[in-house]
Every structure is written in C-alpha cells, then in structure tokens.
Design a protein around this motif. Structure first.
Motif, short mmCIF file in Angstrom:
data_model
loop_
_atom_site.label_atom_id
_atom_site.label_comp_id
_atom_site.label_asym_id
_atom_site.label_seq_id
_atom_site.Cartn_x
_atom_site.Cartn_y
_atom_site.Cartn_z
N GLY A 86 0.82 -1.21 0.00
CA GLY A 86 0.00 0.00 0.00
C GLY A 86 0.85 1.26 0.00
O GLY A 86 0.54 2.24 -0.68
N ILE A 87 1.94 1.24 0.77
CA ILE A 87 2.85 2.38 0.80
C ILE A 87 3.51 2.56 -0.57
O ILE A 87 3.62 3.67 -1.08
CB ILE A 87 3.92 2.20 1.89
N ALA A 88 3.96 1.46 -1.15
CA ALA A 88 4.69 1.53 -2.42
C ALA A 88 3.79 1.88 -3.60
O ALA A 88 4.11 2.76 -4.41
CB ALA A 88 5.41 0.22 -2.68
N TYR A 89 2.65 1.19 -3.71
CA TYR A 89 1.84 1.30 -4.91
C TYR A 89 0.54 2.07 -4.72
O TYR A 89 -0.14 2.38 -5.70
CB TYR A 89 1.51 -0.10 -5.43
N GLY A 90 0.20 2.36 -3.49
CA GLY A 90 -1.02 3.12 -3.23
C GLY A 90 -2.19 2.24 -2.87
O GLY A 90 -2.20 1.03 -3.08
N THR A 91 -3.21 2.86 -2.31
CA THR A 91 -4.47 2.21 -1.96
C THR A 91 -5.59 3.02 -2.59
O THR A 91 -5.35 4.01 -3.29
CB THR A 91 -4.66 2.16 -0.43
N ASP A 92 -6.81 2.62 -2.32
CA ASP A 92 -7.96 3.37 -2.83
C ASP A 92 -7.99 4.78 -2.26
O ASP A 92 -8.57 5.69 -2.86
CB ASP A 92 -9.26 2.65 -2.49
N ASP A 93 -7.38 4.96 -1.09
CA ASP A 93 -7.47 6.24 -0.40
C ASP A 93 -6.21 7.10 -0.48
O ASP A 93 -6.27 8.31 -0.28
CB ASP A 93 -7.81 6.02 1.09
N GLU A 94 -5.06 6.48 -0.73
CA GLU A 94 -3.81 7.23 -0.71
C GLU A 94 -2.94 6.91 -1.91
O GLU A 94 -2.92 5.78 -2.40
CB GLU A 94 -3.04 6.94 0.58
N THR A 95 -2.21 7.91 -2.35
CA THR A 95 -1.29 7.75 -3.47
C THR A 95 -0.04 7.03 -3.00
O THR A 95 0.50 7.31 -1.93
CB THR A 95 -0.89 9.13 -4.04
N GLY A 96 0.43 6.09 -3.79
CA GLY A 96 1.63 5.36 -3.45
C GLY A 96 2.89 6.12 -3.79
O GLY A 96 2.89 7.06 -4.58
N LEU A 97 4.00 5.67 -3.20
CA LEU A 97 5.28 6.35 -3.43
C LEU A 97 5.77 6.17 -4.86
O LEU A 97 6.54 7.00 -5.36
CB LEU A 97 6.32 5.82 -2.44
N LYS A 98 5.35 5.12 -5.54
CA LYS A 98 5.73 4.96 -6.94
C LYS A 98 5.26 6.15 -7.77
O LYS A 98 6.02 6.73 -8.54
CB LYS A 98 5.14 3.67 -7.52
N ASP A 99 3.99 6.52 -7.59
CA ASP A 99 3.45 7.64 -8.34
C ASP A 99 4.09 8.96 -7.90
O ASP A 99 4.31 9.85 -8.72
CB ASP A 99 1.93 7.72 -8.15
N VAL A 100 4.38 9.06 -6.61
CA VAL A 100 5.04 10.28 -6.11
C VAL A 100 6.42 10.43 -6.75
O VAL A 100 6.78 11.51 -7.25
CB VAL A 100 5.16 10.25 -4.58
N CYS A 101 7.18 9.35 -6.77
CA CYS A 101 8.54 9.40 -7.32
C CYS A 101 8.55 9.56 -8.84
O CYS A 101 9.52 10.09 -9.39
CB CYS A 101 9.31 8.14 -6.91
N ASP A 102 7.48 9.13 -9.50
CA ASP A 102 7.40 9.33 -10.94
C ASP A 102 7.39 10.81 -11.32
O ASP A 102 7.73 11.17 -12.45
CB ASP A 102 6.13 8.66 -11.50
N GLU A 103 7.02 11.64 -10.37
CA GLU A 103 6.98 13.09 -10.62
C GLU A 103 8.29 13.78 -10.28
O GLU A 103 8.44 14.98 -10.50
CB GLU A 103 5.84 13.73 -9.79
N LEU A 104 9.25 13.03 -9.73
CA LEU A 104 10.52 13.61 -9.32
C LEU A 104 11.59 13.39 -10.39
O LEU A 104 11.43 12.58 -11.30
CB LEU A 104 10.98 12.98 -8.00
N ASP A 105 12.70 14.09 -10.26
CA ASP A 105 13.84 13.87 -11.15
C ASP A 105 14.41 12.47 -10.92
O ASP A 105 14.43 11.97 -9.80
CB ASP A 105 14.93 14.91 -10.89
N GLY A 106 14.93 11.86 -11.97
CA GLY A 106 15.60 10.58 -11.85
C GLY A 106 14.62 9.43 -11.70
O GLY A 106 13.43 9.54 -12.02
N ASN A 107 15.11 8.32 -11.21
CA ASN A 107 14.29 7.14 -10.96
C ASN A 107 14.96 6.31 -9.87
O ASN A 107 16.08 6.61 -9.44
CB ASN A 107 14.10 6.32 -12.24
N LEU A 108 14.27 5.28 -9.40
CA LEU A 108 14.80 4.50 -8.28
C LEU A 108 16.10 3.78 -8.61
O LEU A 108 17.03 3.80 -7.79
CB LEU A 108 13.74 3.50 -7.79
#
Length: 205
Positions: A86-108
């Motif tokens: 849920g933290i990584a990919y999100g839930t019905d109620d919250e955005t996951g960190l994957k989507d958050v990081c997709d908006e940042l410079d670089g990648n994992l």
C-alpha cells in the motif's frame, strides 16, 4: 504516503497490478551519477525501503504457502505485505510512493546506483545469506539487489491468525493462566489437567 512499519491490526487492500515493473531488481535504466548531487531524497528513501519490504514479504508468503493478497485478514504475513504494498503502490485512499517518485527527477535504479543502500540500520538479505532468514536461496536471482530490512521490524510469529472456535494449544493455556496474579507454573499445569479430565477444552473466542 510515508514509509512506516505495520501495527498489530494491519489489514490493507492494495493495488498490486504494477508490482513487476518496480520490484524486479534487474532494471537497466541509467542516468548520470550526479542526478541527485549526493543529496538524499526522502520520497526515494521511503520508496526504496517499501519496495525492499514488498520483496521480502512476497518471498516469505510464497515460502509459507500464504496468498499475499487473498489471505489478508487471515495471515499476519499477508497483512504485512499489504501494508508495505500500500505504501509503495497506493491504496484506494492514498497515493503510493511509486506515483510520487514518478513526478521527481531521476528514478529509483539511478538513486540506488548513487547511494548504494538506503539510510538507516538494516539487516541485509542476499542470495548468499537468504537461508539464515528462513528464505529459499533459489528464490533469489543471481543479480538480484539486496533486500534491506529495518532492524526494528518485527516479523510475525504465527503464519495464521487464530480463528474463533479454534482450540487453544496447551502452552498457550498454561502461559495465559500463569499471567494471572497468584497463579504460578505448577497451578497452571494443574488447572489444565483438571480441564482435560473433565473433558473440557479451551477455544479462542
């Protein structure tokens, strides 16, 4: 959504359709090593740790015969998987960190290359020491990234939650009785024997 360890009552429905593109640790995307300029990024740090735990719990659930999604609510291992997924990919109620990081410079993968390991204290699990942590070594690819497990993480002690009506084993009965004021080990064992002689059993409520 920030990285956190699961509480005792974790049961999270998760979106896991995008797992494979991020938890496969053989990504080949590369950028310059100076993308982050030596500055750690909290969102990438949390995403890295969450992905590590997703990988750990996925392998653990498979080894234990637990369905990581369908058994949520029945197994603490599945619930822990759900928490970190849920933290990584999100839930019905919250955005996951994957989507958050997709908006940042670089990648994992680039972030990993620059820093080597996440910030903090971890048990580091690799193919070479996997069996020390109860995981089959053959579940790890030859080039698979290490799994970083926070040292403060408490893995579940049981595979399944006790179900209502399920008989309580002898050790649990005596252990519970010993916790009652004035009841020691001897009296607890005596009480258990009396229950058995009476043809009674203790079940979970």
């Amino acid at each position: 959504m920030a990285f956190s360890l699961p509480s005792d009552d974790v049961s999270t429905e998760t979106e896991t359709e995008t797992e494979t593109e991020t938890e496969t640790e053989t990504e080949t995307e590369t950028e310059t090593e100076t993308v982050f300029g030596g500055e750690r990024v909290e969102e990438y740090e949390d995403y890295w740790k969450a992905i590590s735990m997703v990988r750990l719990l996925k392998k653990s659930c498979k080894a234990l015969g637990v369905a990581k999604v369908k058994d949520q609510g029945r197994s603490p291992w599945a619930d822990h998987y759900g928490h970190f997924a849920g933290i990584a990919y999100g839930t019905d109620d919250e955005t996951g960190l994957k989507d958050v990081c997709d908006e940042l410079d670089g990648n994992l993968p680039t972030y990993k290359d620059e820093f080597g390991e996440p910030k903090g204290e971890f048990d580091v699990i690799t193919k070479d020491n996997a069996e020390d942590f109860g995981l089959p070594a053959d579940e790890f690819g030859d080039d698979e990234d290490p799994i970083f497990v926070p040292v403060e993480y408490d893995a579940p002690e049981e595979v399944w939650y006790a179900e209502e009506g399920e008989e309580v084993d002898d050790d649990a009965v005596t252990g519970t009785l010993e916790g009652v004021s004035g009841v020691g080990e001897a009296r607890a064992e005596e009480a258990l024997e009396l229950l058995k002689k009476a043809g009674m059993k203790v079940v979970w409520a």
